[in-house]
Design a protein around this motif. Structure first.
Motif, PDB file in Angstrom:
ATOM      1  N   UNK A  35       0.817  -1.209   0.000  1.00 40.12           N
ATOM      2  CA  UNK A  35       0.000   0.000   0.000  1.00 40.12           C
ATOM      3  C   UNK A  35       0.855   1.265   0.000  1.00 40.12           C
ATOM      4  N   UNK A  36       2.018   1.206   0.618  1.00 36.23           N
ATOM      5  CA  UNK A  36       2.947   2.341   0.508  1.00 36.23           C
ATOM      6  C   UNK A  36       3.441   2.484  -0.923  1.00 36.23           C
ATOM      7  N   UNK A  37       3.514   1.375  -1.635  1.00 37.20           N
ATOM      8  CA  UNK A  37       3.894   1.417  -3.046  1.00 37.20           C
ATOM      9  C   UNK A  37       2.774   2.002  -3.887  1.00 37.20           C
ATOM     10  N   UNK A  38       1.532   1.620  -3.572  1.00 41.99           N
ATOM     11  CA  UNK A  38       0.394   2.066  -4.378  1.00 41.99           C
ATOM     12  C   UNK A  38       0.055   3.534  -4.142  1.00 41.99           C
ATOM     13  N   UNK A  39       0.112   3.945  -2.871  1.00 43.75           N
ATOM     14  CA  UNK A  39      -0.269   5.311  -2.511  1.00 43.75           C
ATOM     15  C   UNK A  39       0.940   6.049  -1.923  1.00 43.75           C
ATOM     16  N   UNK A  40       0.902   7.348  -1.980  1.00 40.11           N
ATOM     17  CA  UNK A  40       1.981   8.139  -1.371  1.00 40.11           C
ATOM     18  C   UNK A  40       1.741   8.207   0.133  1.00 40.11           C
ATOM     19  N   UNK A  41       2.462   7.371   0.870  1.00 40.53           N
ATOM     20  CA  UNK A  41       2.293   7.305   2.321  1.00 40.53           C
ATOM     21  C   UNK A  41       3.504   7.879   3.043  1.00 40.53           C
ATOM     22  N   UNK A  42       4.248   8.746   2.376  1.00 35.18           N
ATOM     23  CA  UNK A  42       5.488   9.266   2.958  1.00 35.18           C
ATOM     24  C   UNK A  42       5.249   9.942   4.300  1.00 35.18           C
ATOM     25  N   UNK A  43       4.233  10.783   4.385  1.00 30.25           N
ATOM     26  CA  UNK A  43       3.967  11.485   5.649  1.00 30.25           C
ATOM     27  C   UNK A  43       3.598  10.514   6.757  1.00 30.25           C
ATOM     28  N   UNK A  44       2.815   9.496   6.426  1.00 32.75           N
ATOM     29  CA  UNK A  44       2.429   8.503   7.429  1.00 32.75           C
ATOM     30  C   UNK A  44       3.643   7.713   7.903  1.00 32.75           C
ATOM     31  N   UNK A  45       4.499   7.326   6.974  1.00 33.07           N
ATOM     32  CA  UNK A  45       5.711   6.584   7.341  1.00 33.07           C
ATOM     33  C   UNK A  45       6.592   7.438   8.252  1.00 33.07           C
TER      34      UNK A  45
END
Length: 200
Positions: free
Chosen positions: A101-111
């Protein structure tokens, strides 16, 4: 099984292969869920005491990953990672949900938020969030996450750093060598895993 997992939870005693076979049969009749229905089902599964229900939660996500939306990580996976956490469920969720899901969506802030959390299991999930990305790995970002936790002596965080460095050694061994030189006080656990990658 409970003893191997340091008694973090009781077990029914069902091994992986028959468990997954039984789940696959049970789920054949399911109507594909919405993202929220999937998340709610996983939350209910992890409210059960026995560990196999927690494993079923990430197996269910893996089966219906295509049904998840961009909010699934923040709204459901983060809570699942922190529910009776141990390496088994955190890494299982990492493979089933976090990495894809980090690959599919931009989850940089969450990470980044997970990395800054006082919860060591969210730290571990953040460091490992690009496992399996291979040549699409953002090497600088992963190294920055490792750097942020380089002073940690917590075993499970140090192990995550070591695995990340080991994976990166296949992509950019020079960057891993520089990281080790720049972090002479890095946990021996992390250093050992990194060197295994470099020695391949």
């Amino acid at each position: 099984m409970a003893a191997y997992m340091k008694f973090v939870a009781p077990f029914l005693g069902v091994r992986s292969t028959p468990r997954r076979r039984a789940l696959a049969l049970a789920w054949e009749v399911l109507v594909p869920p919405s993202s929220d229905e999937l998340g709610d089902a996983c939350v209910l599964l992890t409210r059960q005491r026995e560990r196999e229900y927690h494993y079923a939660a990430y197996d269910l996500i893996a089966r219906y990953l295509v049904r998840t939306d961009e909010y699934f990580l923040a709204e459901y996976v983060e809570g699942l990672l922190a529910t009776t956490p141990w390496w088994d469920t955190v890494d299982g969720l990492g493979s089933a949900a976090v990495s894809p899901l980090c690959w599919r969506y931009d989850a940089t802030d969450l990470v980044r938020a997970w990395s800054a959390s006082p919860n060591l299991w969210l730290n571990r999930a953040a460091i490992q969030h690009q496992r399996g990305w291979k040549h699409n790995t953002d090497i600088d970002f992963v190294l920055a996450l490792c750097d942020a936790h380089s002073a940690q002596r917590e075993f499970f965080v140090a192990k995550a750093i070591g695995w990340a460095l080991r994976d990166l050694s296949r992509l950019d061994p020079s960057a891993v060598r520089r990281f080790l030189l720049d972090h002479p006080d890095l946990s021996p656990v992390a250093v050992r895993e990194a060197r295994r990658g470099l020695e391949r």
